[in-house]
Design a protein around this motif. Sequence first.
Motif, mmCIF file in Angstrom:
data_model
loop_
_atom_site.group_PDB
_atom_site.id
_atom_site.type_symbol
_atom_site.label_atom_id
_atom_site.label_comp_id
_atom_site.label_asym_id
_atom_site.label_seq_id
_atom_site.Cartn_x
_atom_site.Cartn_y
_atom_site.Cartn_z
ATOM 1 N N GLU A 255 15.091 21.171 17.742
ATOM 2 C CA GLU A 255 14.674 20.016 16.951
ATOM 3 C C GLU A 255 13.459 19.378 17.599
ATOM 4 O OE1 GLU A 255 19.205 18.832 15.603
ATOM 5 O OE2 GLU A 255 17.825 17.310 16.349
ATOM 6 N N LYS A 257 12.424 16.267 17.267
ATOM 7 C CA LYS A 257 12.511 14.847 17.599
ATOM 8 C C LYS A 257 13.958 14.423 17.723
ATOM 9 C CE LYS A 257 9.476 12.217 15.811
ATOM 10 N NZ LYS A 257 8.649 11.409 14.873
ATOM 11 N N ASP A 258 14.284 13.755 18.813
ATOM 12 C CA ASP A 258 15.605 13.186 19.033
ATOM 13 C C ASP A 258 15.419 11.690 19.219
ATOM 14 O OD1 ASP A 258 17.995 12.215 20.196
ATOM 15 O OD2 ASP A 258 18.489 14.215 20.927
ATOM 16 N N PRO A 259 16.004 10.853 18.375
ATOM 17 C CA PRO A 259 15.771 9.413 18.463
ATOM 18 C C PRO A 259 16.252 8.790 19.761
ATOM 19 C CG PRO A 259 17.575 9.913 16.951
ATOM 20 C CD PRO A 259 16.918 11.212 17.271
ATOM 21 N N ASP A 260 17.099 9.505 20.494
ATOM 22 C CA ASP A 260 17.619 8.961 21.747
ATOM 23 C C ASP A 260 16.920 9.539 22.979
ATOM 24 O OD1 ASP A 260 19.659 7.321 20.554
ATOM 25 O OD2 ASP A 260 20.755 9.171 20.122
ATOM 26 N N GLY A 263 10.781 8.567 26.169
ATOM 27 C CA GLY A 263 9.495 8.580 25.496
ATOM 28 C C GLY A 263 8.336 9.098 26.320
ATOM 29 N N GLU A 418 11.246 4.090 26.954
ATOM 30 C CA GLU A 418 12.675 4.428 26.860
ATOM 31 C C GLU A 418 13.108 5.245 28.088
ATOM 32 O OE1 GLU A 418 10.680 5.725 24.014
ATOM 33 O OE2 GLU A 418 10.658 3.656 23.322
ATOM 34 N N THR A 544 20.902 7.831 25.686
ATOM 35 C CA THR A 544 19.604 8.344 26.109
ATOM 36 C C THR A 544 19.727 9.749 26.699
ATOM 37 O OG1 THR A 544 18.970 6.077 26.621
ATOM 38 C CG2 THR A 544 17.581 7.822 27.503
ATOM 39 N N ASN A 553 4.382 10.767 20.989
ATOM 40 C CA ASN A 553 3.363 9.753 20.683
ATOM 41 C C ASN A 553 2.044 10.403 20.248
ATOM 42 O OD1 ASN A 553 2.388 7.100 20.427
ATOM 43 N ND2 ASN A 553 1.764 6.970 22.583
ATOM 44 N N LYS A 558 2.764 4.036 19.274
ATOM 45 C CA LYS A 558 3.486 3.162 20.191
ATOM 46 C C LYS A 558 2.578 2.036 20.684
ATOM 47 C CE LYS A 558 6.820 6.591 21.913
ATOM 48 N NZ LYS A 558 8.044 5.895 21.473
#
Length: 752
Positions: A255, A257-260, A263, A418, A544, A553, A558
């Motif tokens: 995947e 992108k993982d939202p957790d 960054g 993050e 996280t 980014n 951001k």
Amino acid sequence: MFRRMEIVLLVVFIGLAVSRCGDDQSETKIEFTTSLIVSPDTVFVGCLNAAECQVTVRITLDRPAAKVFLQRMSSADGGTVLGQVGELVDDGDAAGHGDDIAGDLVYSTIITLNEVSAGYVYLQAVVGDAESSVSSVGVLAHMTDEDWTKVTQTIPDLAKACYDTNPDLNVAKTCIETIDGIRVAGIGEQGSGIWYVYDNGILGGVLPTEIDAPDADSGTDMNRKGGRATSSSRANAYQAPADNRWGQLVAALDEFKDPDAIGSKSAIYLGPYLWDFGAADDYSGAWDLIKKSVCPKFETQEIKNDTNLSRNVTPDSFKNLSNHGIIIISTHGDNWYNGLFSLWNDLWGDQAGTAPNYTIPFFADLSWPVLLTGYKTTDDIGRIYEADLLQHRIAITASRTYVITPAFVRRYNSTFPESIVYLGSCRSAYNSTLADAFLEKGAAAVVGYSDYVYAGWAKRHGEALFGPDPRNFAKNSMLPLTDPDNEKTTVQSIKDAFDDAVANYGEVTNSTAPHGAGDGTNGAYDAADPEPARIVLFPAATKTNLNVPPIINGGFEKGSTAGWTSTGDYRVLSAIGDVTPTDGTFMAIISTGLGTYGGGLTESVVQQTMCLPAKVKSVRFQYNMLTEEAMCWVGSAYDDTFKAELVDKDGVILSEGASESVNSSAWTFLGGDMFADGDDFSTPQKCTDDQGNESYGDGTYHTGWKDGELDVSSHAGTKEPVTLRFRIWDEGDSIWDSAATLDSVELELEEE
């Protein structure tokens, strides 16, 4: 471009102030897109040199404004206007006004504060009826040479003597309280250290096991990270097998992108006492795993003291930790100053709050966990950290060592991407005070220890957080891991990894864990301690993880440099003259040395290392090269160049996706006087090149936004990290500058 560099104090606005209406020349409302910050935020009474009085003030707007004024206020909540002290401009005059780039919506000015007494200066920006928040500049009085020696050497030595000669903590505390120059002292909360405060408000303390030299580099895990210790042995310590598979930490990222996920793929290790902890340091535990990770490949930076004479780690090393997605700190620590919040105003009476050193730094009676830097007061020849001492950001141990307080973390870090922060020191998580300093700035997770621990016990737990159990090669890991049996990738959150570490090694230091005390499981100083040391995770339920996408980014939305590493001049902005982002609010810019980045800078690079998932066809991006060299120097040796490249781990160029240069590109006039000390014509003017030929130029030109593309198909799915690199450099000389803006960096997949 060569130019003189001025040392100035910097005031930057970085939040949001409410705009009530536009300026008097337009009905369009103008808003501050930033709030007021001061960096550094102090001046000194008397001004020993110009740098101690000059303050550069900057603020960013959402659109151009005719007039932006700076005014001095009577109090932190605004109060009354004491008068205007300057006008902020967006003219690209770095030397005169502190403004790096013309037309970037950052308005700046330089003012001089000649203060005759300690206290505060309050500043506010105004556009029409819109007012920014108020920011304070602390005004400090220099210590005399005699007072400096007393504070940094004499009193610490006397405090250490009190502690060393009095085993009873209460007797030692009383002894310290009698030292001339000490206002108050106390025993660390449920601890074995003693804290104290000087008459001038500077903070200090005794950490009895700051240096544990007798068993340094011994390979044992009995090196203490703080507090008193009992004797023990590690003769049966577990050692990882020679064929351990740490180097096989590779994974195909299914995947994007993982939202957790954190960054940033940048990681940093700080090890002031690596020489002391030796093999039990986190350097050979968690940090070693991070360095060996392949996919993702972290861009690592380590600052360490290999010997007791090394001074590679300084207080400055603890600044700008917010540039990193993973922070590993292995050092000594303790917790001090419990109860001072309630005592402060009574101790300083009418002086309380009148100047930064007499202003209460605490929010409650909770103690402050502190981190030792390994840097001695006697190393601070130029009194570099005098202001931080007086502002309670740095304290001094009885061994003349500077320590970092939570106030230091808050002051010298911007927004963390993050991040995961691992604090491998005693009592770093005694309470949440230090963790909160990181979390409030955007860190996603902080791990520390609630009490005194041995280095080996801490190392084992830190190692278990980031990698699999080396004894049975567990299939779960916070680092993406390829299972050797079925190639199945399992990525844990830090919460899951934390739970596994506790299950395998115990949550508390006097627990009986499956693998016994011989491998560092039992790290307690006192097995009978009713509240033994624990490993602690803040916040307890965070999800996280390290499942970072290939590109972080990529659109720079951001509003920060997060996700990318760089050398030279790299920043994120919302405009430069008529050049605005192709998508969204922000774009990146790299240059050969604009404004305060000048002084001989000739090349800048911004890059991101990634593992490319299967079916990725290319990396696409948009760029625009800007230069002052055109048109006068087209066809000359002054051929400033921009390139976009894909390189392997050895720096070998695999492919090229964009190339622009002064001699080869087509140029359109953009404007004049956009770069500090550059051309100053608003329209093209005649100029003569070094061959005597006349042409029209003498301004800032650009290529306009272009599409760039790098073919990466041959590297997709290979689990071999590659680096996407954008760079710009001066050719021939560094007199006129060039720059490139970047936006919309993304992956393109093969069509199904």
